[in-house]
Write a protein that holds these residues in place. Sequence first.
Motif, PDB file in Angstrom:
ATOM      1  N   SER A  27       0.832  -1.198   0.000  1.00 16.08           N
ATOM      2  CA  SER A  27       0.000   0.000   0.000  1.00 16.08           C
ATOM      3  C   SER A  27       0.870   1.252   0.000  1.00 16.08           C
ATOM      4  N   GLY A  28       0.546   2.176  -0.899  1.00 14.18           N
ATOM      5  CA  GLY A  28       1.299   3.425  -0.962  1.00 14.18           C
ATOM      6  C   GLY A  28       1.093   4.292   0.263  1.00 14.18           C
ATOM      7  N   CYS A  29       0.021   4.042   1.008  1.00 17.99           N
ATOM      8  CA  CYS A  29      -0.249   4.828   2.215  1.00 17.99           C
ATOM      9  C   CYS A  29       0.832   4.624   3.274  1.00 17.99           C
ATOM     10  N   PHE A  30       1.493   3.482   3.219  1.00 15.49           N
ATOM     11  CA  PHE A  30       2.520   3.183   4.213  1.00 15.49           C
ATOM     12  C   PHE A  30       3.656   4.195   4.155  1.00 15.49           C
ATOM     13  N   PHE A  31       3.945   4.725   2.950  1.00 13.28           N
ATOM     14  CA  PHE A  31       5.083   5.624   2.767  1.00 13.28           C
ATOM     15  C   PHE A  31       4.678   7.097   2.738  1.00 13.28           C
ATOM     16  N   GLN A  32       3.484   7.426   3.189  1.00 11.04           N
ATOM     17  CA  GLN A  32       2.999   8.801   3.071  1.00 11.04           C
ATOM     18  C   GLN A  32       3.881   9.812   3.782  1.00 11.04           C
ATOM     19  N   GLU A  33       4.468   9.435   4.903  1.00  9.02           N
ATOM     20  CA  GLU A  33       5.259  10.372   5.692  1.00  9.02           C
ATOM     21  C   GLU A  33       6.711  10.454   5.234  1.00  9.02           C
ATOM     22  N   MET A  34       7.069   9.711   4.209  1.00  6.00           N
ATOM     23  CA  MET A  34       8.449   9.703   3.737  1.00  6.00           C
ATOM     24  C   MET A  34       8.638  10.661   2.570  1.00  6.00           C
ATOM     25  N   ARG A  35       9.794  11.315   2.557  1.00  9.82           N
ATOM     26  CA  ARG A  35      10.121  12.229   1.460  1.00  9.82           C
ATOM     27  C   ARG A  35      10.689  11.455   0.276  1.00  9.82           C
ATOM     28  N   LEU A  36      11.575  10.483   0.568  1.00 11.81           N
ATOM     29  CA  LEU A  36      12.157   9.636  -0.469  1.00 11.81           C
ATOM     30  C   LEU A  36      11.513   8.256  -0.386  1.00 11.81           C
ATOM     31  N   LEU A  87      23.158  -0.731   6.567  1.00 10.84           N
ATOM     32  CA  LEU A  87      23.568   0.589   6.087  1.00 10.84           C
ATOM     33  C   LEU A  87      24.989   0.934   6.517  1.00 10.84           C
ATOM     34  N   ASN A  88      25.387   0.470   7.687  1.00  5.86           N
ATOM     35  CA  ASN A  88      26.729   0.780   8.184  1.00  5.86           C
ATOM     36  C   ASN A  88      27.825   0.073   7.398  1.00  5.86           C
ATOM     37  N   ARG A  89      27.448  -0.852   6.549  1.00  4.38           N
ATOM     38  CA  ARG A  89      28.447  -1.613   5.803  1.00  4.38           C
ATOM     39  C   ARG A  89      28.836  -0.956   4.491  1.00  4.38           C
ATOM     40  N   SER A  90      28.159   0.116   4.108  1.00  5.74           N
ATOM     41  CA  SER A  90      28.504   0.770   2.848  1.00  5.74           C
ATOM     42  C   SER A  90      28.323   2.267   2.984  1.00  5.74           C
ATOM     43  N   PRO A  91      29.143   3.080   2.269  1.00  5.92           N
ATOM     44  CA  PRO A  91      29.060   4.538   2.387  1.00  5.92           C
ATOM     45  C   PRO A  91      27.789   5.083   1.763  1.00  5.92           C
ATOM     46  N   CYS A  92      27.364   6.235   2.280  1.00  6.11           N
ATOM     47  CA  CYS A  92      26.152   6.871   1.776  1.00  6.11           C
ATOM     48  C   CYS A  92      26.450   8.290   1.320  1.00  6.11           C
ATOM     49  N   GLU A  93      25.746   8.728   0.305  1.00  9.16           N
ATOM     50  CA  GLU A  93      25.851  10.087  -0.193  1.00  9.16           C
ATOM     51  C   GLU A  93      24.453  10.636  -0.413  1.00  9.16           C
ATOM     52  N   ASN A  94      24.256  11.879   0.049  1.00  4.29           N
ATOM     53  CA  ASN A  94      22.960  12.538  -0.115  1.00  4.29           C
ATOM     54  C   ASN A  94      21.818  11.713   0.467  1.00  4.29           C
ATOM     55  N   GLY A  95      22.105  11.032   1.580  1.00  2.00           N
ATOM     56  CA  GLY A  95      21.056  10.278   2.256  1.00  2.00           C
ATOM     57  C   GLY A  95      20.753   8.932   1.645  1.00  2.00           C
ATOM     58  N   LYS A  96      21.515   8.527   0.604  1.00  2.00           N
ATOM     59  CA  LYS A  96      21.256   7.233  -0.022  1.00  2.00           C
ATOM     60  C   LYS A  96      22.537   6.430  -0.152  1.00  2.00           C
ATOM     61  N   SER A 103      17.703   4.419   1.253  1.00  2.00           N
ATOM     62  CA  SER A 103      17.522   5.709   1.908  1.00  2.00           C
ATOM     63  C   SER A 103      17.635   5.560   3.417  1.00  2.00           C
ATOM     64  N   LYS A 104      18.451   6.414   4.030  1.00  2.00           N
ATOM     65  CA  LYS A 104      18.569   6.397   5.488  1.00  2.00           C
ATOM     66  C   LYS A 104      17.313   6.924   6.166  1.00  2.00           C
ATOM     67  N   GLU A 105      16.450   7.548   5.399  1.00  2.00           N
ATOM     68  CA  GLU A 105      15.203   8.063   5.954  1.00  2.00           C
ATOM     69  C   GLU A 105      14.317   6.934   6.464  1.00  2.00           C
ATOM     70  N   ILE A 106      14.556   5.733   5.979  1.00  2.00           N
ATOM     71  CA  ILE A 106      13.713   4.603   6.344  1.00  2.00           C
ATOM     72  C   ILE A 106      13.864   4.250   7.822  1.00  2.00           C
ATOM     73  N   ILE A 107      15.039   4.519   8.414  1.00  2.00           N
ATOM     74  CA  ILE A 107      15.268   4.127   9.808  1.00  2.00           C
ATOM     75  C   ILE A 107      14.389   4.917  10.774  1.00  2.00           C
ATOM     76  N   PRO A 108      14.452   6.270  10.792  1.00  2.00           N
ATOM     77  CA  PRO A 108      13.550   6.989  11.711  1.00  2.00           C
ATOM     78  C   PRO A 108      12.083   6.748  11.398  1.00  2.00           C
ATOM     79  N   PHE A 109      11.772   6.517  10.127  1.00  2.00           N
ATOM     80  CA  PHE A 109      10.387   6.250   9.730  1.00  2.00           C
ATOM     81  C   PHE A 109       9.881   4.957  10.374  1.00  2.00           C
ATOM     82  N   LEU A 110      10.671   3.893  10.267  1.00  2.00           N
ATOM     83  CA  LEU A 110      10.264   2.611  10.849  1.00  2.00           C
ATOM     84  C   LEU A 110      10.357   2.628  12.373  1.00  2.00           C
ATOM     85  N   CYS A 111      11.284   3.412  12.916  1.00  2.00           N
ATOM     86  CA  CYS A 111      11.386   3.521  14.379  1.00  2.00           C
ATOM     87  C   CYS A 111      10.123   4.147  14.966  1.00  2.00           C
ATOM     88  N   ASN A 112       9.602   5.161  14.300  1.00  2.00           N
ATOM     89  CA  ASN A 112       8.361   5.775  14.775  1.00  2.00           C
ATOM     90  C   ASN A 112       7.217   4.765  14.777  1.00  2.00           C
TER      91      ASN A 112
END
Length: 353
Positions: A27-36, A87-96, A103-112
Amino acid sequence: MLNLPDLLKEKTILSDLLQAFQPLEMSGCFFQEMRLIPSPGNMDYLYSGAYIFLGGVFDAATNFSFTLASEVLLTLEVTVTSIRVFLNRSPCENGKDTCTGFSKEIIPFLCNKLGAYAQKLLMHKCDKDDGEMVQKILRIYLGNCPSTLDSLNELACSVLPQVYSSETSTKDDNHRTFPTLCSATMTVWCRVMHEENISALNNLVTVHAMAVKYGGKFIDSFLRVFDFLQIQFPMHKDLILQMIKELQKATRTIQTLCSEAKGSKQTAITCKIPATKRSLERFLFHVKALLYTTPSGCSFWMGNLKHKDLMGQVVSSQAYLDEEDDGIKDDDPADAIVDHQHTNVSTPHSSLI
């Protein structure tokens, strides 16, 4: 299983495992609060799918088994931990992640969402011998809620008082916000809340110490370009004055942090105060010199402000210890002489207008 080191190294195997736990429909509703929003096929998308699947199992389990729902909640927590390790096993740039687009945004999203699941489970009735599991659930809730301190405050002021004596707790279980909080689990709740409160306060002290230390360093950096501001002042007077006034808001906050730290004897902060105070003094001297030497039509005034805490509430001046009695001494004798000669400038609550 999701946290096995060898499994996390093998992306293909991990991907196949996550694929086995995908829901029939995403469901696309699951990702409503995510920017990426994760893209289909990416690892963050597969992790999200597994999370949705487990979330559905959790919702179903809460209807008939507290124990089963608890185990699913722990699995959801393991899923979030697995994402962090991945995520800690590989470098990230611009949040990805540069390789997977994770996307690192997924962590705080799932934590909430994890915190919301834990809160929901705490609102279900449990057996009296489930104290150990209640402890784990409460830690998950406080560790993943939007604000740990706010949640602790609400629990302490509104939830704990709802606990009745052991004679009436069974009768009134359904009328309490958190049925898992009863006379049998009261000690568990209090212990977890106390430990989380200490941890949160320690983190807060660390943040305040960094604010005092690096706030002073920022002022020093600002003063390095003050000669340039003085040259530009005739042409950009209003802009420079506005910038100084905005910076003064920060210096007042730093002053308050220093005063509160001395009042509560927080040595992690007080040891950084002398250097920061000298930086703030130099800032006042530079501003005074700027307005004095430059024909601007502006006046410079210093005086004592009302003592306020970090929330902006006026407090008694006796709430903070006097600087002469706080045991803090300047390391540089020359600076100490300057402090003595210009005590009105180094007043903790000086103001420039």
